[in-house]
Design an enzyme around this catalytic site. Structure first.
Site, PDB file in Angstrom:
ATOM      1  N   LYS A 131       0.847  -1.186   0.000  1.00 51.35           N
ATOM      2  CA  LYS A 131       0.000   0.000   0.000  1.00 51.35           C
ATOM      3  C   LYS A 131       0.885   1.239   0.000  1.00 51.35           C
ATOM      4  O   LYS A 131       1.713   1.426   0.901  1.00 51.35           O
ATOM      5  CB  LYS A 131      -0.834  -0.011   1.282  1.00 51.35           C
ATOM      6  CG  LYS A 131      -2.311   0.098   1.041  1.00 51.35           C
ATOM      7  CD  LYS A 131      -3.028  -0.025   2.357  1.00 51.35           C
ATOM      8  CE  LYS A 131      -4.452   0.406   2.214  1.00 51.35           C
ATOM      9  NZ  LYS A 131      -5.155   0.391   3.501  1.00 51.35           N
TER      10      LYS A 131
HETATM   11  C1  E4P Z   1      -8.414   1.198   3.137  1.00 51.89           C
HETATM   12  O1  E4P Z   1      -7.660   0.346   2.728  1.00 51.89           O
HETATM   13  C2  E4P Z   1      -8.356   1.806   4.480  1.00 51.89           C
HETATM   14  O2  E4P Z   1      -7.787   0.872   5.379  1.00 51.89           O
HETATM   15  C3  E4P Z   1      -9.709   2.137   5.060  1.00 51.89           C
HETATM   16  O3  E4P Z   1     -10.763   1.758   4.221  1.00 51.89           O
HETATM   17  C4  E4P Z   1      -9.822   3.478   5.680  1.00 51.89           C
HETATM   18  O4  E4P Z   1     -11.115   3.683   6.153  1.00 51.89           O
HETATM   19  P1  E4P Z   1     -11.516   4.755   7.243  1.00 51.89           P
HETATM   20  O5  E4P Z   1     -11.860   6.023   6.536  1.00 51.89           O
HETATM   21  O6  E4P Z   1     -12.729   4.160   7.892  1.00 51.89           O
HETATM   22  O7  E4P Z   1     -10.369   4.907   8.182  1.00 51.89           O
END
Ligand code: E4P
Length: 214
Positions: free
Chosen positions: A83
């Protein structure tokens, strides 16, 4: 459509896996810190549990550091997906990692042009954060539609991974638009499976079945 679970909590991963519809996992630094456990312990356990793509995020601020970190994260398993935050160093890192055959997930995407750039750089996934856009009075789902159109216009193979999912309607809209993946918190998985009419129907059938002469 593929379903990933958005968590670093192994108990949640096991429960979602038992549904039989889990294709992968996404984590982020916040989700790992919520477990209160060491990163390495958490990640090793997730890799023992899941064969599908598992996204692990780099923390380095510069492209070279991201690439080195990605190589180390890749050692956890062949199914690791790296990521990378959507930034200029991030673009450079995605391009380099793609050249090395390492799959990437471009995260923190909030605009269609960011999504276009990472597709050109060769990202395997782009993660637009719909919930955070909605929280800021933007239409998160509009972004998913725009990215779908751009990727289809040019045949980009980058998969649209709908992230920051807050409720079942996000998953429904993502599916109607034709997103490739949704990464879903465990609580939302449960809500997707439930309907009050189903519960009422099961109760009524049980009551009537009890009246059938044995
Ligand atoms: C995506 O890969 C992230 O881990 C995640 O969806 C972030 O979501 P949030 O806005 O609930 O923190």
């Amino acid at each position: 459509m593929k379903f990933f679970i958005d968590t670093a909590d192994i108990a949640e991963i096991r429960k979602a896996k038992a549904f039989g519809v889990l294709d992968g996992v996404t984590t982020n630094p916040t989700l790992v810190s919520k477990t209160g456990r060491k990163f390495e312990d958490v990640v090793r356990e997730i890799f023992r549990e899941v064969d599908g793509p598992i996204s692990l995020e780099v923390m380095s601020p510069d492209a070279r550091g991201m690439v080195e970190e990605a190589k180390r994260l890749k050692e956890y398993g062949e199914n690791a997906v790296i990521k990378i935050p959507l930034s200029i160093p991030g673009l450079e890192a995605i391009k380099t990692l793609t050249g090395l055959g390492i799959r990437t997930n471009a995260t923190l995407c909030f605009s269609p042009l960011q999504a276009l750039l990472v597709a050109k750089a060769g990202a395997s996934y782009v993660s637009p954060f719909v919930g955070r856009l909605d929280d800021n009075a933007h239409q998160g789902m509009e972004l998913i539609g725009q990215i779908r159109q751009i990727y289809d216009n040019y045949g980009f193979p980058t998969e649209i991974l709908v992230a920051s999912v807050r409720h079942p309607l996000h998953v429904l809209d993502a599916a109607l638009i034709g997103a490739d993946v949704a990464t879903i918190p465990y609580a939302v998985f449960e809500k997707m499976a439930k309907h009050p009419l189903t519960d009422a129907g099961i109760k009524a059938f049980e009551a009537d079945w009890a009246k059938v002469p044995g």
